[in-house]
Write a protein that holds these residues in place. Structure first.
Motif, mmCIF file in Angstrom:
data_model
loop_
_atom_site.group_PDB
_atom_site.id
_atom_site.type_symbol
_atom_site.label_atom_id
_atom_site.label_comp_id
_atom_site.label_asym_id
_atom_site.label_seq_id
_atom_site.Cartn_x
_atom_site.Cartn_y
_atom_site.Cartn_z
ATOM 1 N N TRP A 169 0.845 -1.201 -0.199
ATOM 2 C CA TRP A 169 0.187 -0.004 0.259
ATOM 3 C C TRP A 169 0.854 1.459 0.184
ATOM 4 N N ASN A 170 0.943 2.181 -0.947
ATOM 5 C CA ASN A 170 1.359 3.256 -0.678
ATOM 6 C C ASN A 170 0.179 4.250 -1.300
ATOM 7 N N GLU A 175 -4.400 6.521 -3.334
ATOM 8 C CA GLU A 175 -3.392 5.291 -2.662
ATOM 9 C C GLU A 175 -3.089 4.841 -3.888
ATOM 10 N N THR A 176 -2.423 3.827 -3.727
ATOM 11 C CA THR A 176 -2.009 2.540 -4.221
ATOM 12 C C THR A 176 -2.131 1.578 -3.994
ATOM 13 N N GLN A 178 -1.415 -3.089 -4.496
ATOM 14 C CA GLN A 178 -0.872 -3.740 -5.147
ATOM 15 C C GLN A 178 -0.956 -5.096 -4.530
ATOM 16 N N THR A 199 -3.361 -4.938 -9.637
ATOM 17 C CA THR A 199 -3.647 -3.229 -9.213
ATOM 18 C C THR A 199 -4.406 -1.896 -9.452
ATOM 19 N N TYR A 200 -4.463 -1.252 -8.355
ATOM 20 C CA TYR A 200 -5.052 0.024 -8.166
ATOM 21 C C TYR A 200 -4.485 0.767 -7.787
ATOM 22 N N ARG A 201 -5.139 1.733 -8.846
ATOM 23 C CA ARG A 201 -4.410 3.179 -8.026
ATOM 24 C C ARG A 201 -5.081 4.361 -8.698
ATOM 25 N N ARG A 202 -5.167 5.307 -8.066
ATOM 26 C CA ARG A 202 -5.732 6.422 -8.248
ATOM 27 C C ARG A 202 -4.674 7.633 -8.652
ATOM 28 N N SER A 203 -4.779 9.261 -9.172
ATOM 29 C CA SER A 203 -4.049 9.696 -9.657
ATOM 30 C C SER A 203 -4.294 10.786 -9.375
ATOM 31 N N LYS A 232 -9.001 6.482 -12.214
ATOM 32 C CA LYS A 232 -8.121 5.829 -11.857
ATOM 33 C C LYS A 232 -7.663 4.448 -12.867
#
Length: 288
Positions: A169-170, A175-176, A178, A199-203, A232
């Motif tokens: 978790w980053n 949040e990101t 993996q 993988t889930y990532r929000r930018s 997303k």
């Protein structure tokens, strides 16, 4: 002559008596030898496997030794540790050419981006060795340099089942997440492995500009602009492989790879600029 002979015999008798007097008893000799062997230091024989060895037309690297002390988590980062491999952001290069990455000698039909995502989701502990070839053999049906990564299979003397779970978790502005799971089963003739990663990532991307635009007539026009983009991203990577050993050193292999992804984004902008400029017979109005 008789006197000389007698003197020689007398010397021999004296020497024999001295030797007899200096003889060591058998029990003392055994104790002396025993202490001698006990005081000898231990002899330790150490052997090391080479990190790289040259075979017919390729360099074979032992990945467990190459990345043993390095902070490497996935196969993509492990391949970057090979000498001569350069990460160009969108792919790997060797000697100025794009590298074709092959897994267990099987060429994938995935695109470069999809293959990179698959390698990033593969744990580095699954790598056994890497074969670096500056010119691809004909059986691969590709051009340029090739890196064939060999996955760890272990011994097939008995049935075994191995698995691994990973999660990270980053948190920055968004949040990101993996996650991945791998499973390997094998026996004397059959082996199968399954790899799944999510993988889930929000930018977030923001830009803000302020400027003052002065025209040739001396008029001043302020410029303000603001842009905000959010996104997303969801990605699922699946790899399933199967190997079955046949008689006469033959093998039947089946590999399935898939990638499912979804990406959405929103963008918002505000700001504007208005200016007027007059030239002979030319009038221009610009609005943004």
């Amino acid at each position: 002559m008789r006197h000389s002979f007698g003197m020689v015999c007398l010397c021999l008798l004296q020497t024999f008596s001295i030797v007899r007097a200096q003889e060591i008893p058998s029990d003392s000799l055994e104790m002396y030898m025993d202490s001698l062997f006990r005081e000898l230091p231990e002899v330790i024989v150490r052997g090391e496997r080479p990190i790289v060895k040259a075979e017919a037309g390729k360099l074979v690297y032992d990945m467990s030794r190459l990345i043993g002390d390095l902070p490497v988590e996935n196969a993509y980062d492990a391949i970057k540790q090979l000498p001569g491999i350069v990460d160009m952001g969108e792919g790997l290069q060797l000697a100025g050419q794009q590298v074709n990455v092959v897994i267990d000698g099987k060429v994938s039909t995935l695109s470069v981006a999809q293959l990179n995502e698959l390698l990033k989701s593969m744990p580095a502990s699954r790598l056994s060795s890497a074969e670096v070839m500056f010119a691809a053999p004909a059986r691969y049906q590709v051009r340029g340099p090739v890196v064939n990564i060999v996955l760890e299979k272990g011994t097939r003397s008995s049935s075994s089942l191995k698995g691994e779970l990973y999660s990270s978790w980053n948190q920055k502005h968004y949040e990101t997440l993996q996650e991945r799971a791998s499973l390997l089963y094998q026996n004397q003739r059959f082996s199968t492995d399954l790899l799944y990663s999510y993988t889930y990532r929000r930018s977030l991307f923001e830009t803000e500009k302020e400027a003052i635009h002065t025209l040739s007539d001396g008029s001043v026009h302020p410029l303000e602009m603001y842009n905000r983009r959010t996104g997303k991203h969801h990605a699922h990577n699946i790899r399933w492989g199967m190997d079955y050993s046949l008689p006469r050193d033959q093998q039947l292999s089946l590999v399935y790879t898939s990638q499912l992804s979804d990406h959405s984004s929103r963008e918002y902008s505000r700001g504007g600029m208005s200016s007027r400029m007059s030239l002979p017979e030319v009038t221009a109005i610009c609005t943004m």
